[in-house]
Design an enzyme around this catalytic site. Structure first.
Site, PDB file in Angstrom:
ATOM      1  CB  SER A  91      41.719  -5.570  73.214  1.00 40.78           C
ATOM      2  OG  SER A  91      42.581  -6.937  72.201  1.00 40.78           O
ATOM      3  CG  HIS A 114      42.971 -10.663  74.148  1.00 45.07           C
ATOM      4  ND1 HIS A 114      42.617 -11.265  72.599  1.00 45.07           N
ATOM      5  CD2 HIS A 114      42.215 -10.042  74.305  1.00 45.07           C
ATOM      6  CE1 HIS A 114      42.199 -10.450  71.519  1.00 45.07           C
ATOM      7  NE2 HIS A 114      42.065  -9.378  72.995  1.00 45.07           N
TER       8      HIS A 114
END
Length: 178
Positions: A91, A114
């Site tokens: 992330s 993501h």
């Protein structure tokens, strides 16, 4: 918790600064193990005038705003930056890794990218506004990923949409590390 160390590598004539990004990435420190942009900036100042910085990463990620600020601090620093993914760069931690002039991942390391996410409360107008903001945040993330990997924007969007987990070999194939 001070995460900065300065050390001399054997055979090297200049100092190498090392900063750990071990823990959640956050705007604020609640539990003491968070990596915040302010703490990171302070650690960079503590390093002094080094020519090389090693950023060692093992983080599940956290706030993209904090990760983006840390990325920018590294990009603005005149030192050569090597990002080592010691475990996970997931992330927001993957955004920080992109600041490395060189990114190193051993065979057991992982990287995950993501789309940004958020929690929103409000009516349909507020929800659309938050969705538009998330799209703009994604654009900022895409800039860092495109600059490092050379992948096309559409390909990166697909990887973000799929929440892509990459082994070191997969990250290397896609240009996320060398």
């Amino acid at each position: 918790m001070n995460k900065t160390r300065i050390k001399n590598e054997a055979g090297e004539s200049e100092e190498i600064g090392e900063i750990l990004v071990y823990g959640p990435i956050s705007e604020d420190s609640w539990w003491g193990d968070e990596v915040t942009p302010k703490e990171f900036r302070d650690d960079l100042k503590t390093l002094g005038d080094v020519k090389n910085i090693q950023v060692r990463i093992n983080s599940y990620g956290g706030h993209v705003s904090a990760g983006t600020a840390i990325y920018s601090l590294l990009k603005q620093h005149p030192a050569n930056v090597t990002a080592f993914v010691d475990g996970f760069a997931l992330s927001a931690a993957s955004v920080i890794a992109m600041a490395g002039d060189k990114i190193v991942m051993p065979g057991n390391a992982m990287m995950m990218i993501h789309n940004p996410s958020s929690v929103a409360v409000g009516d349909s107008h507020e929800m659309r506004k938050v969705a538009d903001i998330l799209d703009k945040i994604r654009e900022a993330m895409l800039s860092a990923y495109m600059q490092k990997t050379g992948l096309a924007k559409d390909e990166l969007i697909n990887l973000l949409d799929e929440e892509t987990w990459m082994t070191a070999d997969e990250a290397k194939e896609r240009g996320f590390c060398r």
